[in-house]
Design a protein around this motif. Sequence first.
Motif, PDB file in Angstrom:
ATOM      1  N   THR A 166       2.555  -0.678  16.714  1.00  0.00           N
ATOM      2  CA  THR A 166       1.869  -1.074  15.491  1.00  0.00           C
ATOM      3  C   THR A 166       2.557  -0.465  14.282  1.00  0.00           C
ATOM      4  OG1 THR A 166      -0.144  -1.026  16.776  1.00  0.00           O
ATOM      5  CG2 THR A 166      -0.390  -1.211  14.415  1.00  0.00           C
ATOM      6  N   LEU A 197       4.359  -2.518  11.280  1.00  0.00           N
ATOM      7  CA  LEU A 197       3.886  -2.481   9.897  1.00  0.00           C
ATOM      8  C   LEU A 197       5.013  -2.085   8.952  1.00  0.00           C
ATOM      9  CD1 LEU A 197       0.345  -0.898  10.322  1.00  0.00           C
ATOM     10  CD2 LEU A 197       0.967  -3.292  10.078  1.00  0.00           C
ATOM     11  N   HIS A 198       5.835  -1.113   9.406  1.00  0.00           N
ATOM     12  CA  HIS A 198       6.947  -0.722   8.534  1.00  0.00           C
ATOM     13  C   HIS A 198       7.969  -1.844   8.415  1.00  0.00           C
ATOM     14  CE1 HIS A 198       5.385   3.431   8.974  1.00  0.00           C
ATOM     15  NE2 HIS A 198       5.777   3.460   7.715  1.00  0.00           N
ATOM     16  N   ALA A 229      -4.435  -4.833  10.409  1.00  0.00           N
ATOM     17  CA  ALA A 229      -3.579  -4.039   9.527  1.00  0.00           C
ATOM     18  C   ALA A 229      -2.528  -4.931   8.867  1.00  0.00           C
ATOM     19  CB  ALA A 229      -2.915  -2.916  10.310  1.00  0.00           C
ATOM     20  N   LEU A 285      -4.051  -6.806   6.083  1.00  0.00           N
ATOM     21  CA  LEU A 285      -4.256  -5.970   4.903  1.00  0.00           C
ATOM     22  C   LEU A 285      -2.979  -5.875   4.085  1.00  0.00           C
ATOM     23  CD1 LEU A 285      -6.443  -3.059   6.282  1.00  0.00           C
ATOM     24  CD2 LEU A 285      -7.101  -4.765   4.606  1.00  0.00           C
ATOM     25  N   MET A 286      -1.841  -5.943   4.774  1.00  0.00           N
ATOM     26  CA  MET A 286      -0.574  -5.861   4.052  1.00  0.00           C
ATOM     27  C   MET A 286      -0.129  -7.219   3.546  1.00  0.00           C
ATOM     28  SD  MET A 286       1.566  -3.198   6.296  1.00  0.00           S
ATOM     29  CE  MET A 286       2.954  -3.403   5.204  1.00  0.00           C
ATOM     30  N   PRO A 288       2.092   0.464   4.912  1.00  0.00           N
ATOM     31  CA  PRO A 288       1.832   0.397   6.357  1.00  0.00           C
ATOM     32  C   PRO A 288       0.900   1.509   6.848  1.00  0.00           C
ATOM     33  CG  PRO A 288       4.196   0.249   5.934  1.00  0.00           C
ATOM     34  CD  PRO A 288       3.537   0.444   4.616  1.00  0.00           C
ATOM     35  N   ASP A 289       1.151   2.722   6.391  1.00  0.00           N
ATOM     36  CA  ASP A 289       0.344   3.840   6.888  1.00  0.00           C
ATOM     37  C   ASP A 289      -1.109   3.713   6.455  1.00  0.00           C
ATOM     38  OD1 ASP A 289       2.591   4.853   8.051  1.00  0.00           O
ATOM     39  OD2 ASP A 289       3.136   6.053   6.297  1.00  0.00           O
ATOM     40  N   ALA A 337      -2.647   0.833   5.826  1.00  0.00           N
ATOM     41  CA  ALA A 337      -3.246  -0.251   6.604  1.00  0.00           C
ATOM     42  C   ALA A 337      -3.636   0.243   7.989  1.00  0.00           C
ATOM     43  CB  ALA A 337      -2.250  -1.403   6.722  1.00  0.00           C
ATOM     44  N   PHE A 338      -2.738   1.000   8.609  1.00  0.00           N
ATOM     45  CA  PHE A 338      -2.989   1.486   9.964  1.00  0.00           C
ATOM     46  C   PHE A 338      -4.174   2.444   9.994  1.00  0.00           C
ATOM     47  CE2 PHE A 338      -1.513   3.987  13.772  1.00  0.00           C
ATOM     48  CZ  PHE A 338      -1.814   2.978  14.664  1.00  0.00           C
ATOM     49  N   MET A 344      -6.603   2.579   7.912  1.00  0.00           N
ATOM     50  CA  MET A 344      -7.854   1.874   7.614  1.00  0.00           C
ATOM     51  C   MET A 344      -8.414   1.148   8.829  1.00  0.00           C
ATOM     52  SD  MET A 344      -7.447   0.498   3.764  1.00  0.00           S
ATOM     53  CE  MET A 344      -8.678  -0.748   4.022  1.00  0.00           C
TER      54      MET A 344
END
Lengths: 322, 113
Positions: free
Chosen positions: A222, A226-227, A261, A264-265, B83-84, B86-87, B89
Amino acid sequence: MEKDTESEPTSSYAYNLMKEMKLDEEEILHRKAWLEFEEPDVNRLLELNDMAQGYATEVIESLYDHFLKFDDTKKFFEDPQVLNRVKNLQKKYFLRLTNGNYDDQYIQERIKIGSVHASIGLDVKWYLGAYGFYLRAVGKRIFKAFKSNPEKALESYFSLEKLVYMDIGLAIDTYIYQREATIKIQQEAIRELSTPVLQLREELLILPIIGAIDSQRARQLTEQLLHAIRDKRAKVVVIDITGVPTVDSRVANHLVQTVDASRLMGATLIITGLSAEVAQTLVTIGVDLAKINTVGDLQGGIEEAERILGYHVTKSLEDDSK
Amino acid sequence: MKVPILKQGNILIATIQSALTDQDLISLKDNLSHQVIQHRSHGVVIDITELDVMDSFSTRTLRNIASILKLRGADTVIVGMQPDVAFAMVQLGLTLPNVKTARDLEEGLTLLK
């Protein structure tokens, strides 16, 4: 005990290793206290030094005769030159045992030896056996020398034993430390290799997952995803889980979290390749997958992603072969 | 630190530039709900690129802002979440289900057009 010095690391290497293993002054004192290695022990060992000079060569010779009897240890000493050099080093160590000054420098030497042995692949059992051999050989001679005073002989022997135990402890800790360091590096390599995030088109990433997912891997996955979304400015990500044999509720929850997540981004996630078994398990355990955008196979997932991104992929009808 | 609110056509842009206190968040909420009517805006973009920590209060406030603005006739898009953040949350179960999100300001503006 010295075996081979060709691959001997520099002393600054041993110093760094000592620091990494957190063998500071306090720790060394702590180890000595645990072994009850005290000032009188040092004095008793110093007293043995003269005697040791006398029988050192003899003990070393018999130790190497012993080594040469076993194929596993013999292979280290095929070259007579190596054997000779190693014997000399061994003798130096043997005399060093009764030479006092069991300080930082001494500890560093022990660590260096431990790491050399670990790197040439000499197993701990040979190492321990050799120490046993030493103690027996020296013990015999001590008791002979102090025949009139067996109590003194026993005390001297115990002092030597304590020191030897400290050396063994240091060497084995070095072994373990080095192996653990190797394992750690490999684990990290495996972990990074196991989750490639691939860019298929501008704003489109694919993440093929192969192999079982546990919580730690799911978390790492994850985070990496995300990064990647931020760094590669992805708008749609296709996660293909064809290669994931089983999905339990925890993994399913991780998937849901990853979807949330990413949203959200500002990215959309499509999950493809849910096998019949996995789909059934998920329904049976009652995971709410309503929020997840799923498509049957990777091809369908990519097509759906292209649709979202506004790509129109058409087969070229022109005849290129003329 | 106060959050500046800029008007761009019929869209308002609020860029959060540093960590906010609870008071700052509340005044952001008040200002936005006023200005939406004042400027007859139909959309609001809240840019949180610079935020590297979001607690439950700020999450709840953002969600409330979105609901309030909806009632006042404007859509809200939150853009640039790290990213951090979002994760963290989603791990806390804070997923902002009814709020629109986008990657950056540009995309947020496109979404509202």
